[in-house]
Design a protein around this motif. Structure first.
Motif, PDB file in Angstrom:
ATOM      1  N   ALA A   1      22.503  -6.746  13.895  1.00  0.00           N
ATOM      2  CA  ALA A   1      23.056  -7.262  15.147  1.00  0.00           C
ATOM      3  C   ALA A   1      24.241  -6.439  15.648  1.00  0.00           C
ATOM      4  N   MET A   2      25.129  -6.023  14.763  1.00  0.00           N
ATOM      5  CA  MET A   2      26.306  -5.285  15.209  1.00  0.00           C
ATOM      6  C   MET A   2      25.942  -3.909  15.751  1.00  0.00           C
TER       7      MET A   2
ATOM      8  N   GLU B   1      23.021  -3.023  16.945  1.00  0.00           N
ATOM      9  CA  GLU B   1      22.262  -3.235  18.176  1.00  0.00           C
ATOM     10  C   GLU B   1      23.214  -3.520  19.345  1.00  0.00           C
ATOM     11  N   SER B   2      24.281  -4.232  19.082  1.00  0.00           N
ATOM     12  CA  SER B   2      25.285  -4.499  20.110  1.00  0.00           C
ATOM     13  C   SER B   2      25.939  -3.198  20.571  1.00  0.00           C
TER      14      SER B   2
ATOM     15  N   GLY C   1      23.417  -1.211  22.656  1.00  0.00           N
ATOM     16  CA  GLY C   1      23.250  -1.834  23.964  1.00  0.00           C
ATOM     17  C   GLY C   1      24.403  -1.513  24.887  1.00  0.00           C
ATOM     18  N   ALA C   2      25.620  -1.636  24.372  1.00  0.00           N
ATOM     19  CA  ALA C   2      26.809  -1.326  25.183  1.00  0.00           C
ATOM     20  C   ALA C   2      26.841   0.157  25.538  1.00  0.00           C
TER      21      ALA C   2
ATOM     22  N   TYR D   1      35.177   2.540  22.623  1.00  0.00           N
ATOM     23  CA  TYR D   1      34.528   1.397  21.979  1.00  0.00           C
ATOM     24  C   TYR D   1      35.346   0.861  20.798  1.00  0.00           C
TER      25      TYR D   1
ATOM     26  N   HIS E   1      35.984  -7.025  22.185  1.00  0.00           N
ATOM     27  CA  HIS E   1      34.699  -7.514  21.705  1.00  0.00           C
ATOM     28  C   HIS E   1      34.771  -9.027  21.527  1.00  0.00           C
TER      29      HIS E   1
ATOM     30  N   GLY F   1      32.798 -10.981  19.954  1.00  0.00           N
ATOM     31  CA  GLY F   1      32.505 -11.368  18.571  1.00  0.00           C
ATOM     32  C   GLY F   1      33.671 -11.164  17.618  1.00  0.00           C
TER      33      GLY F   1
END
Length: 71
Positions: free
Chosen positions: A17-18, A20-21, A24-25, A54, A60, A62
């Motif tokens: 998930a991290m 992929e985040s 995506g960004a 980033y 973020h 999350g």
């Protein structure tokens, strides 16, 4: 180096998930909005985005609206 391989089953995305985040960004905020004149220019620009923006400036959700560097 402290890197652990993915241990999830097929179709279970929690361990990815991290990353992929991040991807995506990266695509939404940089890659799809930029025309790169060369592969090397793209590489340098993407590294700069990850290392400077980033990780050090982008908030973020999350992470409680902190940067990864702050956490």
């Amino acid at each position: 180096m402290g890197i652990r391989p993915s241990v999830g089953r097929t179709g279970v995305c929690w361990d990815d998930a991290m990353v992929e985040s991040l991807f995506g960004a990266l695509k939404n905020e940089l890659v799809h909005r930029t025309v790169f004149p060369s592969r090397e220019h793209a590489r340098r620009t993407i590294v700069r985005y990850i290392e400077i923006f980033y990780n050090r400036k982008r908030l973020h959700s999350g992470l409680g609206y902190k940067t990864p560097a702050e956490v």
